[in-house]
Design an enzyme around this catalytic site. Structure first.
Site, PDB file in Angstrom:
ATOM      1  N   SER A  55      27.763  56.674  42.981  1.00 27.00           N
ATOM      2  CA  SER A  55      26.823  56.001  43.806  1.00 27.00           C
ATOM      3  C   SER A  55      25.698  55.226  42.799  1.00 27.00           C
ATOM      4  O   SER A  55      25.187  57.099  41.917  1.00 27.00           O
ATOM      5  CB  SER A  55      25.891  56.906  44.930  1.00 27.00           C
ATOM      6  OG  SER A  55      24.580  56.057  45.619  1.00 27.00           O
ATOM      7  N   GLU A  78      22.881  54.860  54.610  1.00 26.35           N
ATOM      8  CA  GLU A  78      22.560  53.746  53.315  1.00 26.35           C
ATOM      9  C   GLU A  78      22.408  52.428  54.606  1.00 26.35           C
ATOM     10  O   GLU A  78      21.404  51.920  54.857  1.00 26.35           O
ATOM     11  CB  GLU A  78      23.498  53.301  52.335  1.00 26.35           C
ATOM     12  CG  GLU A  78      22.535  52.587  51.524  1.00 26.35           C
ATOM     13  CD  GLU A  78      23.870  52.312  50.539  1.00 26.35           C
ATOM     14  OE1 GLU A  78      24.088  50.673  50.785  1.00 26.35           O
ATOM     15  OE2 GLU A  78      24.325  52.828  49.911  1.00 26.35           O
ATOM     16  N   LYS A 108      31.517  60.146  50.095  1.00 24.50           N
ATOM     17  CA  LYS A 108      30.918  59.044  50.044  1.00 24.50           C
ATOM     18  C   LYS A 108      30.664  57.612  50.854  1.00 24.50           C
ATOM     19  O   LYS A 108      29.752  57.151  51.214  1.00 24.50           O
ATOM     20  CB  LYS A 108      31.025  58.010  48.553  1.00 24.50           C
ATOM     21  CG  LYS A 108      30.824  56.826  48.415  1.00 24.50           C
ATOM     22  CD  LYS A 108      29.478  56.925  47.976  1.00 24.50           C
ATOM     23  CE  LYS A 108      28.637  55.826  47.022  1.00 24.50           C
ATOM     24  NZ  LYS A 108      29.642  54.550  46.902  1.00 24.50           N
ATOM     25  N   GLY A 154      38.264  48.169  33.717  1.00 30.15           N
ATOM     26  CA  GLY A 154      37.230  47.565  34.734  1.00 30.15           C
ATOM     27  C   GLY A 154      35.390  48.015  34.466  1.00 30.15           C
ATOM     28  O   GLY A 154      35.070  48.467  34.606  1.00 30.15           O
TER      29      GLY A 154
END
Length: 342
Positions: free
Chosen positions: A120, A195, A188, A7
């Site tokens: 992140s 966020e 996360k 990926g």
């Protein structure tokens, strides 16, 4: 260390670059051949298939997945028969932590170790480093410490929190073993839920400033329009670029997100290059599910999530219902200015 990276999108490719810069060997694969060829020119060893990627890794193998959560299970299904006992699969995408618990248990029956790593840093990670939130077996996490240390920001210019000078651990280096399987992605998940809330707070506050000149605008006077009683109180033409810039310096609401907003407002003051359609990739939803199941109030985080739904037109039918009811009980006609922009 040698590590396979499957990926090579917005984050995976830059993670490979950061690993290469720190002396690690990377075998890389992506469905887009050009992504593989680009990193080959930068020193990575390219693979033309998942099987080829695994074959080029020395045992015990380490395979890091940076793929969308929707395809992670199928990728693991493909990988599993190619791997041996004590090989390690890392999922660095934004998977649901419950999936991590299931995957870890399934892979454990074959002796394959599994780590979930909430990552992140976005497109700035190559330069700034990546904040890593890690879940899984402690021994496997320790084995990969050089990889995590290379990807993480390190202490850098950020001063340690007062009182942490004598603390051991890696948190102040930007990576942390949070607990057993699922713990990394759980942390996360909440990180991304927060966020959402932070971004929504900035957006709402800046919109209030943006509309602070409403007193200068012509407003219809009729039964359908709430009057602005004191237009003289709303005569401000604020420069949002300057305001976000001054907030960056010494303000208690300074942050990296504010930095990004300030940069965009400088180059595009009216944000005309954006339509305001805000996606959500799952973490905000999962955070709110966890809050419900824990019985914990999350007023801000849930409101921020629902605002994202609204931005995509998911409230349009509800708004039409409101208009229909107002028309039904009072004959209130929709005004042209009330209709949403296409």
């Amino acid at each position: 260390m040698q590590i396979g990276m499957i990926g090579l999108g917005r984050m995976g490719a830059d993670m490979v670059r950061r690993l290469l810069q720190n002396g690690h060997e990377c075998v890389v694969f992506d469905m887009k051949t050009i992504a593989v060829e680009t990193l080959e020119r930068e020193g990575a060893q390219g693979a033309r298939s998942i099987e080829d990627c695994v074959a080029k890794l020395a045992t015990p193998r380490v395979v890091w997945l940076m793929v969308p959560a929707a395809v992670t299970d199928s990728m693991i299904t493909t990988l599993t028969p190619l791997l041996d006992r004590d090989d390690i699969i890392i999922d660095g995408g934004n998977s649901y932590y419950l999936d991590d618990i299931r995957r870890s248990a399934q892979l454990q029956t074959r002796g394959i170790r599994y780590l979930d790593v909430g990552t992140s840093g976005g497109v700035w990670g190559a330069e700034r480093g990546y904040c890593l939130m890690i879940g899984g077996e402690k021994a496997a996490v320790g084995q990969l410490d050089p990889v995590f240390a290379a990807l993480a920001p390190g202490i850098g210019a950020i001063p340690r929190t007062a009182g942490r000078e004598q603390e051991s651990g890696t948190a102040d280096h930007g990576y942390l073993h949070c607990g057993p399987s699922g713990a990394g992605h759980f942390v996360k998940m909440v990180h991304n839920g927060i966020e959402y809330g932070l971004m929504a707070a900035y957006a709402e506050g800046l919109n209030i400033l943006h509309q602070a000149n409403v007193g200068k605008q012509e407003r219809e006077v009729d039964a359908e329009t709430t009057p602005l009683r004191h237009p003289e109180h709303y005569q401000y033409d604020f420069n949002l670029s300057d305001i976000t810039e001054v907030w960056r310096r010494g303000s208690v609401i300074s942050s990296w997100l504010l930095d990004l907003a300030a940069q965009e407002l400088l180059t595009h003051p009216d944000l005309e290059n954006f339509k305001g359609r805000v996606s959500d990739s799952g973490e905000g939803r999962w955070t709110n599910i966890a809050a419900i199941e824990e019985g914990v109030p999350a007023h801000v985080l849930s409101a921020a999530l629902y605002e994202r739904f609204s931005s995509r037109g998911e409230a349009d039918f509800a708004d039409r219902v409101l208009s229909a009811m107002r028309y039904g009980f009072g004959g209130h006609q929709e005004k042209a200015g009330d209709r949403k922009r296409e």
